[in-house]
Write a protein that holds these residues in place. Structure first.
Motif, mmCIF file in Angstrom:
data_model
loop_
_atom_site.group_PDB
_atom_site.id
_atom_site.type_symbol
_atom_site.label_atom_id
_atom_site.label_comp_id
_atom_site.label_asym_id
_atom_site.label_seq_id
_atom_site.Cartn_x
_atom_site.Cartn_y
_atom_site.Cartn_z
ATOM 1 N N VAL A 222 1.156 13.730 -1.219
ATOM 2 C CA VAL A 222 2.215 12.952 -1.852
ATOM 3 C C VAL A 222 2.028 11.499 -1.433
ATOM 4 C CG1 VAL A 222 4.708 12.642 -1.987
ATOM 5 C CG2 VAL A 222 3.778 14.922 -1.702
ATOM 6 N N THR A 223 2.298 10.573 -2.334
ATOM 7 C CA THR A 223 2.269 9.157 -1.972
ATOM 8 C C THR A 223 3.686 8.612 -2.012
ATOM 9 O OG1 THR A 223 1.818 8.515 -4.266
ATOM 10 C CG2 THR A 223 -0.061 8.750 -2.824
ATOM 11 N N LEU A 224 4.035 7.860 -0.981
ATOM 12 C CA LEU A 224 5.363 7.251 -0.885
ATOM 13 C C LEU A 224 5.233 5.738 -0.962
ATOM 14 C CD1 LEU A 224 6.809 9.202 2.196
ATOM 15 C CD2 LEU A 224 6.872 9.870 -0.198
ATOM 16 N N ASN A 225 6.190 5.097 -1.586
ATOM 17 C CA ASN A 225 6.280 3.635 -1.565
ATOM 18 C C ASN A 225 7.038 3.244 -0.301
ATOM 19 O OD1 ASN A 225 5.048 3.345 -4.110
ATOM 20 N ND2 ASN A 225 6.981 3.829 -5.110
ATOM 21 N N GLU B 197 13.955 6.492 -2.702
ATOM 22 C CA GLU B 197 13.015 7.360 -3.393
ATOM 23 C C GLU B 197 13.227 8.803 -2.954
ATOM 24 O OE1 GLU B 197 8.331 7.195 -4.536
ATOM 25 O OE2 GLU B 197 8.810 6.740 -2.459
ATOM 26 N N LYS B 198 13.164 9.716 -3.927
ATOM 27 C CA LYS B 198 13.261 11.148 -3.647
ATOM 28 C C LYS B 198 12.112 11.831 -4.384
ATOM 29 C CE LYS B 198 17.220 13.214 -4.148
ATOM 30 N NZ LYS B 198 18.389 13.929 -4.678
ATOM 31 N N ILE B 199 11.361 12.653 -3.653
ATOM 32 C CA ILE B 199 10.251 13.395 -4.235
ATOM 33 C C ILE B 199 10.521 14.879 -4.013
ATOM 34 C CG2 ILE B 199 7.781 13.873 -4.080
ATOM 35 C CD1 ILE B 199 7.413 10.973 -3.207
ATOM 36 N N ARG C 193 0.842 -1.191 0.000
ATOM 37 C CA ARG C 193 0.000 0.000 0.000
ATOM 38 C C ARG C 193 0.880 1.245 0.000
ATOM 39 N NH1 ARG C 193 -3.752 -0.659 5.127
ATOM 40 N NH2 ARG C 193 -4.189 1.490 4.558
ATOM 41 N N PRO C 194 0.396 2.347 -0.572
ATOM 42 C CA PRO C 194 1.167 3.590 -0.505
ATOM 43 C C PRO C 194 0.941 4.300 0.829
ATOM 44 C CG PRO C 194 -0.780 3.908 -1.849
ATOM 45 C CD PRO C 194 -0.754 2.454 -1.455
ATOM 46 N N LEU C 195 1.943 5.024 1.266
ATOM 47 C CA LEU C 195 1.846 5.883 2.443
ATOM 48 C C LEU C 195 1.506 7.282 1.941
ATOM 49 C CD1 LEU C 195 2.329 6.476 5.480
ATOM 50 C CD2 LEU C 195 4.725 6.868 4.904
ATOM 51 N N PHE C 196 0.398 7.839 2.402
ATOM 52 C CA PHE C 196 -0.035 9.165 1.979
ATOM 53 C C PHE C 196 0.509 10.205 2.955
ATOM 54 C CE2 PHE C 196 -3.206 6.285 0.269
ATOM 55 C CZ PHE C 196 -3.264 6.700 -1.050
ATOM 56 N N VAL C 197 1.074 11.274 2.405
ATOM 57 C CA VAL C 197 1.619 12.362 3.219
ATOM 58 C C VAL C 197 0.973 13.669 2.764
ATOM 59 C CG1 VAL C 197 3.688 13.601 3.926
ATOM 60 C CG2 VAL C 197 3.810 11.149 3.488
ATOM 61 N N GLU C 198 0.357 14.365 3.712
ATOM 62 C CA GLU C 198 -0.215 15.680 3.455
ATOM 63 C C GLU C 198 0.830 16.708 3.881
ATOM 64 O OE1 GLU C 198 -4.148 18.289 4.704
ATOM 65 O OE2 GLU C 198 -3.502 16.633 5.982
ATOM 66 N N VAL C 199 1.272 17.529 2.948
ATOM 67 C CA VAL C 199 2.282 18.552 3.218
ATOM 68 C C VAL C 199 1.579 19.909 3.241
ATOM 69 C CG1 VAL C 199 4.424 19.609 2.429
ATOM 70 C CG2 VAL C 199 4.032 17.167 2.051
ATOM 71 N N VAL C 200 1.726 20.632 4.360
ATOM 72 C CA VAL C 200 1.037 21.916 4.542
ATOM 73 C C VAL C 200 2.074 23.013 4.775
ATOM 74 C CG1 VAL C 200 -0.671 23.170 5.899
ATOM 75 C CG2 VAL C 200 -0.891 20.691 5.625
ATOM 76 N N HIS D 184 13.357 8.778 1.283
ATOM 77 C CA HIS D 184 13.291 7.593 2.135
ATOM 78 C C HIS D 184 13.861 6.417 1.366
ATOM 79 C CE1 HIS D 184 10.070 5.424 0.031
ATOM 80 N NE2 HIS D 184 9.620 6.638 -0.246
ATOM 81 N N GLY D 185 14.166 5.379 2.069
ATOM 82 C CA GLY D 185 14.698 4.190 1.426
ATOM 83 C C GLY D 185 14.546 2.980 2.315
#
Length: 124
Positions: free
Chosen positions: A76-79, A61-63, A33-40, A54-55
């Protein structure tokens, strides 16, 4: 001999079974599942660059988020799995950088990262 209704019923049953088998196969192939991150951005100025990294054992991975406006929220979604942490680095308009490692204590699949004038905060 089969009539049209029986052939139609068998055909529809085959389509349903095929779709169920496809969904099961796809579910086994999907990594996680993806990890959802809300950036404010709670700052009064635009953030020119925000970097999330993260890795794990098998990937890195770099976003990059650019031009995050004052008061703007982005998703943003993170693997990545909850509780493993990730790095957030913010480049400020004057060129200075601030960084924090967040999400290490979270068990939730949805995290919130808030950037203020006082730093980077995580609400997991």
């Amino acid at each position: 001999m089969m009539d049209f209704k029986q052939l139609l019923l068998i055909g529809m049953g085959g389509v349903v079974l095929g779709a169920a088998a496809m969904m099961l196969w796809y579910g086994q192939q999907y990594p996680s599942r993806p990890l959802f991150v809300e950036v404010v951005n709670m700052r009064e100025a635009t953030i020119p660059l925000l970097k999330i990294e993260h890795g794990n054992d098998f990937s890195q991975e770099k976003i990059l988020l650019i031009q995050l406006q004052a008061g703007e929220t982005r998703w943003v979604t993170l693997n990545h799995e909850p509780g493993r942490g990730y790095s957030v680095e913010v480049q400020l308009p004057d060129g200075k950088k601030t960084e924090a490692c967040v999400g290490k204590l979270s068990a939730s699949w949805v995290n919130r990262v808030i950037i203020t004038n006082n730093g980077i905060f995580s609400k997991d």
